[in-house]
Design an enzyme around this catalytic site. Structure first.
Site, PDB file in Angstrom:
ATOM      1  CG  HIS A 225      -2.122  -0.992   1.047  1.00 15.84           C
ATOM      2  ND1 HIS A 225      -3.292  -0.913   1.621  1.00 15.84           N
ATOM      3  CD2 HIS A 225      -2.293  -2.048   0.043  1.00 15.84           C
ATOM      4  CE1 HIS A 225      -4.190  -1.892   1.212  1.00 15.84           C
ATOM      5  NE2 HIS A 225      -3.492  -2.396   0.220  1.00 15.84           N
TER       6      HIS A 225
ATOM      7  CB  SER B  19      -2.110  -2.924  -7.247  1.00 11.23           C
ATOM      8  OG  SER B  19      -2.839  -3.196  -5.974  1.00 11.23           O
TER       9      SER B  19
ATOM     10  CE  LYS C  20     -10.977  -7.981 -12.738  1.00  8.37           C
ATOM     11  NZ  LYS C  20     -10.701  -7.002 -13.945  1.00  8.37           N
ATOM     12  CG  ASP C  21     -10.458  -8.642  -4.934  1.00  6.01           C
ATOM     13  OD1 ASP C  21      -9.831  -9.249  -6.055  1.00  6.01           O
ATOM     14  OD2 ASP C  21      -9.996  -7.736  -4.432  1.00  6.01           O
TER      15      ASP C  21
ATOM     16  CD  GLU D  97       0.140 -33.803   0.193  1.00  4.58           C
ATOM     17  OE1 GLU D  97      -0.132 -34.761  -0.462  1.00  4.58           O
ATOM     18  OE2 GLU D  97      -0.971 -33.145   0.572  1.00  4.58           O
TER      19      GLU D  97
END
Lengths: 188, 430
Positions: free
Chosen positions: B219, B223, B247-248, B291
């Site tokens: 921040h 972004s 959107k998220d 894994e």
């Protein structure tokens, strides 16, 4: 930003000024909210008794060796159970009480099974705050009424395990049980 | 930070004003995810994956806390307690499958998040700290996932703990004492299980702490964006809420749908059947693999089969850790001033080769340690290191990049006559 604002304003407002986007917003938020609440269910329900705990909720007890005047403690659902073989004198004492004078009025007959009136089977959990009352084992104080006595806050139970004196609100709880033979009891 | 045109938090309700004066928590939220945080307007769906990773962390912590209410970190009863969760606990199967597949979900979204950063040059100035904190989170995730995998105390759990702590045994001189220290014995046993459980419970909260730093650092400059061009004016941004919350939200919806498919229809698809056999210190499973999310690194570890000055075992361990530690230096290895791969045609080609290379490494890591997989792993390992140590530095000198747009809004409107036209007017005929 300015361009986006304009396009929002340009969207035609239907009657009452409700836009298509308002409907979508409310719909999306509502669906998300319902999903989140639904997800809470397993998170909370996992703390309920599990299947293996519930599977221990029934036990068979052989009461043959218990002589009149004796009692045993056993475990049911990880809680003590008192199984007491009442003497005729104890039964008579219990039946002599005027049930109207009791805090939790019940007769001995209501607390025992037909044909097995001498068998008093109760949870060994004081109805006040859950301590284990004394009086089942040899030599323990039986309280002023010859039944059970809870040392935590001084509740006295009589020979039918009914509350007679002290802070407990109810008689010692009689669990669900049945005699599967003369000397065998299935509790739960 | 926020851009100067960020909306200021102005509470209307007297209580909110009172609170803002004493504990400006709502202000912080407003300035981080609300109208007070302007975000480049051109973010694509690859920018969803940070939020998705945060969601995965929360999901793992929540399901993990409830599983810990039923799990028993005792070597004699751990395996049975996991079966108890699966069979007896109300909804236990759901919570455990969600937690196990949630780990895979976490790695999927984090890998996409990392490769998003690699493609769009998110690691470049001024966001180096964001990148490096992200790598710290990634390392913590790997440690947490590994220790969580040990907890069911099945065959794979046991041998994974033996093999992974064995990596430290490769260190010269002090290796073996370190391995014994990690295990609390000479082989994995009670002491190992209890400490792994303790740390498996602790580390997610450490991750959460580093996530806060990661977001804080993000921040500061805001972004990045698919063009890699800095924000220049209010036209380049939209407020985080409602644009990116929506959107998220859509991305979260799709991601949870995929997770639900895994949990409800393929709960053991990503697991290994051998882990349903209780741990047996006398018998190693025929084919032991970690894994899936560790496969590329496992392939690098096994790629070193010959001694060269140092023993092969040590080379493998160094290369495996090096393959991640290397990424800490990425902001200085790739000196190209152009951030986004969209304007770097050669970089873009090598980026896709790297993706392919990592997929090949992953494929080899899941295969038995025999030919031809060993040789393929060796070639792929060489390419992996070459990409970062040779190709990227050279590219930043020789590559001719495409012209950058003057601004984000120009790139958004570029060639889009319809969008550029005044609202309501017909677009000009080309």
């Amino acid at each position: 930003m300015a361009a986006v604002d304009k396009s929002e304003q340009a969207e035609p407002a239907a009657e009452g000024g409700i836009r298509r986007r308002d409907f979508l917003n409310i719909g999306a938020a509502a669906a998300g909210g319902v999903g989140a609440v639904a997800f809470l269910f397993p998170l909370i329900n996992q703390m309920n008794p599990s299947a293996d705990v519930l599977a221990l909720a029934q036990i068979d007890v052989d009461v043959g060796p218990i002589q009149a005047g004796q009692a045993i403690k056993t475990m049911w659902r990880k809680q003590p159970i008192f199984i007491r073989n009442l003497t005729p004198a104890e039964q008579a004492a219990a039946n002599a009480v005027d049930t109207g004078s009791l805090r939790d009025p019940q007769t001995l007959d209501e607390r025992t099974k037909e044909g097995h009136r001498n068998w008093l089977i109760t949870l060994g959990v004081c109805t006040h705050l859950g301590c284990v009352p004394l009086g089942a084992a040899e030599g323990e104080p039986k309280g002023e009424f010859g039944g059970y006595f809870c040392p935590c806050h001084g509740s006295h139970y009589d020979t039918a395990a009914r509350i007679r004196k002290g802070p407990a609100p109810r008689n010692l709880e009689v669990p669900e049980y049945e005699f599967i033979s003369d000397t065998s009891v299935r509790i739960g | 930070m926020s851009f100067p045109w960020a909306e200021e938090y102005k509470p209307k309700h007297p209580f909110m004003r009172w609170l803002d004066d004493r504990l400006p928590l709502p202000r912080m939220v407003y300035n981080a995810t609300g109208k007070g945080y302007p975000v480049p307007r051109n973010l694509n769906h690859f920018w969803n994956f940070g939020v998705l990773a945060g969601l995965a962390l929360v999901l793992q912590i929540v399901t993990g806390i409830v599983l810990a209410m039923h799990y028993n970190s005792n070597a004699d009863t751990a395996f049975a307690s996991v079966e108890h969760i699966m069979r007896d606990v109300n909804g236990g199967w759901f919570l455990r499958y969600l937690h196990a597949n949630g780990a895979s979900f976490f790695f999927v979204v984090v890998y996409v998040h990392i490769f998003r950063g690699l493609y769009y040059g998110s690691y470049k100035a001024p966001r180096e700290m964001v990148w490096m904190l992200g790598l710290v989170i990634f390392l913590l995730m790997m440690a947490t996932a590994f220790m969580g995998y040990v907890l069911p105390w099945g065959q794979m759990s046991f041998w994974a703990s033996k093999v992974i702590t064995g990596l430290f045994g490769a260190i010269p001189v002090v290796g073996e004492p370190i391995q014994n220290w990690l295990l609390g014995g000479f082989a994995p046993d009670q002491a190992t299980l209890t400490r792994f459980f303790s740390l498996h419970y602790l580390l997610p909260f450490v991750i959460a702490g580093v996530v806060i730093l990661h977001i804080w650092a993000l921040h500061i400059h805001g972004s990045g964006n698919p063009t890699g061009v800095d924000v220049k004016s209010p036209q380049d941004t939209v407020p985080f809420h409602p644009y990116y919350t929506a959107k998220d939200g859509f991305g979260v919806f799709l991601a949870l749908l995929l997770l639900a498919v895994l949990v409800f229809f393929l709960p053991n698809y990503l697991g290994h059947p051998d882990n349903y056999i209780p741990a047996n210190p006398l018998s190693t499973p025929a084919h032991i693999v970690p894994e899936w999310y560790f496969w590329p690194f496992y392939a690098i570890l096994r790629a070193f089969t010959f001694d060269f000055i140092l023993p092969a075992k040590l080379w493998g361990v160094l290369a495996m850790f090096g393959s991640i530690l290397l990424l800490f230096f990425l902001p200085w290895l790739d000196k190209s001033p152009v951030r986004s791969g969209s304007y770097r045609p050669k970089f873009r080609m090598f980026f896709w080769i790297l993706i392919l290379d990592v997929l090949v490494l992953g494929w080899c890591g899941g295969m038995p340690a025999e030919e031809p997989y060993v040789m393929i792993s060796q070639l792929a390992t060489i390419y992996y290191f070459a990409h970062f140590l040779i190709i990227l530095p050279v590219l930043s000198w020789v590559e001719k990049t495409l012209p950058l747009p003057n601004s984000i809004s120009e790139s958004v409107l570029h060639g889009e006559a319809a969008e550029a036209a005044p609202l309501g007017a017909a677009p000009a005929k080309a």
